[in-house]
Structure formats: structure tokens, C-alpha cells
Design a protein around this motif. Sequence first.
Motif, PDB file in Angstrom:
ATOM      1  N   GLY A 180       0.801  -1.219   0.000  1.00 39.00           N
ATOM      2  CA  GLY A 180       0.000   0.000   0.000  1.00 39.00           C
ATOM      3  C   GLY A 180       0.831   1.264   0.000  1.00 39.00           C
ATOM      4  N   ASP A 181       0.128   2.359  -0.226  1.00 30.64           N
ATOM      5  CA  ASP A 181       0.693   3.703  -0.338  1.00 30.64           C
ATOM      6  C   ASP A 181      -0.192   4.616   0.509  1.00 30.64           C
ATOM      7  N   TYR A 182       0.390   5.290   1.484  1.00 33.50           N
ATOM      8  CA  TYR A 182      -0.395   6.101   2.419  1.00 33.50           C
ATOM      9  C   TYR A 182      -1.093   7.290   1.777  1.00 33.50           C
ATOM     10  N   GLU A 183      -0.674   7.685   0.595  1.00 30.11           N
ATOM     11  CA  GLU A 183      -1.321   8.820  -0.068  1.00 30.11           C
ATOM     12  C   GLU A 183      -2.320   8.383  -1.139  1.00 30.11           C
ATOM     13  N   CYS A 184      -2.399   7.095  -1.400  1.00 36.90           N
ATOM     14  CA  CYS A 184      -3.283   6.564  -2.440  1.00 36.90           C
ATOM     15  C   CYS A 184      -4.713   6.424  -1.903  1.00 36.90           C
ATOM     16  N   PRO A 185      -5.685   7.037  -2.561  1.00 37.50           N
ATOM     17  CA  PRO A 185      -7.068   6.920  -2.085  1.00 37.50           C
ATOM     18  C   PRO A 185      -7.599   5.485  -2.161  1.00 37.50           C
ATOM     19  N   TYR A 186      -7.096   4.702  -3.094  1.00 36.51           N
ATOM     20  CA  TYR A 186      -7.545   3.308  -3.207  1.00 36.51           C
ATOM     21  C   TYR A 186      -6.966   2.462  -2.072  1.00 36.51           C
ATOM     22  N   SER A 187      -5.728   2.751  -1.681  1.00 35.97           N
ATOM     23  CA  SER A 187      -5.151   2.070  -0.516  1.00 35.97           C
ATOM     24  C   SER A 187      -5.938   2.432   0.744  1.00 35.97           C
ATOM     25  N   ARG A 188      -6.360   3.680   0.831  1.00 38.50           N
ATOM     26  CA  ARG A 188      -7.162   4.098   1.987  1.00 38.50           C
ATOM     27  C   ARG A 188      -8.490   3.346   2.012  1.00 38.50           C
ATOM     28  N   ALA A 189      -9.110   3.197   0.858  1.00 39.07           N
ATOM     29  CA  ALA A 189     -10.371   2.445   0.787  1.00 39.07           C
ATOM     30  C   ALA A 189     -10.145   0.990   1.203  1.00 39.07           C
TER      31      ALA A 189
END
Length: 184
Positions: A39-48
Amino acid sequence: MINGVTARAGSDGSAIEPLDEQVDHVRGPSHARLILEYGDYECPYSRAAYREIEKLERRQPGGVRFAFRHFPLSEIHPHAASAAAAAEAAALQGRFWEMHDLLYHRQKALEDEDLDRYAAELGLDVERFGRDRADDRVLRRVARDMSSGIASGQVLGTPTLFIDGVVHAGGYDAQSLIDALTHT
């Protein structure tokens, strides 16, 4: 090479670096099925995906194990690498999961001052946190995750999920993950 990281295969020749309890960030019982996220902490898809995995963990207490590896896509998310370093610096003070949660909950605020404020909120030694974020150990730790993702040949973006070492091609909503865990 992605983000300046050269790929290398796992030490056993596998396509994905095996889980290392001494290195990887993992929670949940060792007997449970494993979801590994790049994951990537700035990626909205990772957040989802983060939110859905939280739901899954609440629905399946003791029934799922979760591991997180960094895959900051710095070309499109300029704060992702510094956020990954912040999570690792927090890990050196025993607070990886708490920082992990804050970074996703406050994804729109990932400037250096924000990261220092989160460290203070978590009760970390902020001076040490600042030094550790730039320390070679932290940078190598993030690069290790990136390298393992690249070497898999299957981590092309974020989030990328693996279930028990096999890439999950389905959705990352909680129900899709439950279905994958119970039917594979």
C-alpha cells in the motif's frame, strides 16, 4: 526499477518475499489466513482498502491475519515515501500500527509538520522520530518492501493484496475478501 528501487526475487526464489515475522508488520493470529497488502499512504484506493480490511478484521475477529508492506508511488503521490518513512520511524518506537492508522485517517495532511505532529500525538520522542525518518535503516526497510513488490511481478499499483501468498484479483471490499478467504 520503480522509485529508484531495483527488484530482487525472494531468497527462496519465490515470486513474493515470504512473510518475515522479524521484519514485516503483521497482526492477527498465526493460524489464520493471511492478507498481505502492498500500500501507499497517499493513495485513495489504498485508503479504501484499509477501511475494508478494518471492517473485515472486526467481522472476523481472530479469523484473519494482516500484514502491510510499503509501496509508495512517489511519481504520483509526492508525500507517500515520507509517510512510509514516518510509519517505520514510529515502528522503531513500537508504534507502527498506531501511525499506520493515523496516516490513513489523515491522508490529506502528510507534510513533514503533520508527520511530526502525529508523532507527538502518539507520545513518540519527536526528535528521535525526525532523525529516524531520514535514517538509512528506515529507508532500507521501505526499499525492501518496494523491492519485494516489484520482484513479485504482480505489484503494479496500490493497493495490491495477496491472500496466503497468491495475488487477489477480486475486489477489496470486506465481503469480497471474506468470500476469497472462505472459498480459496
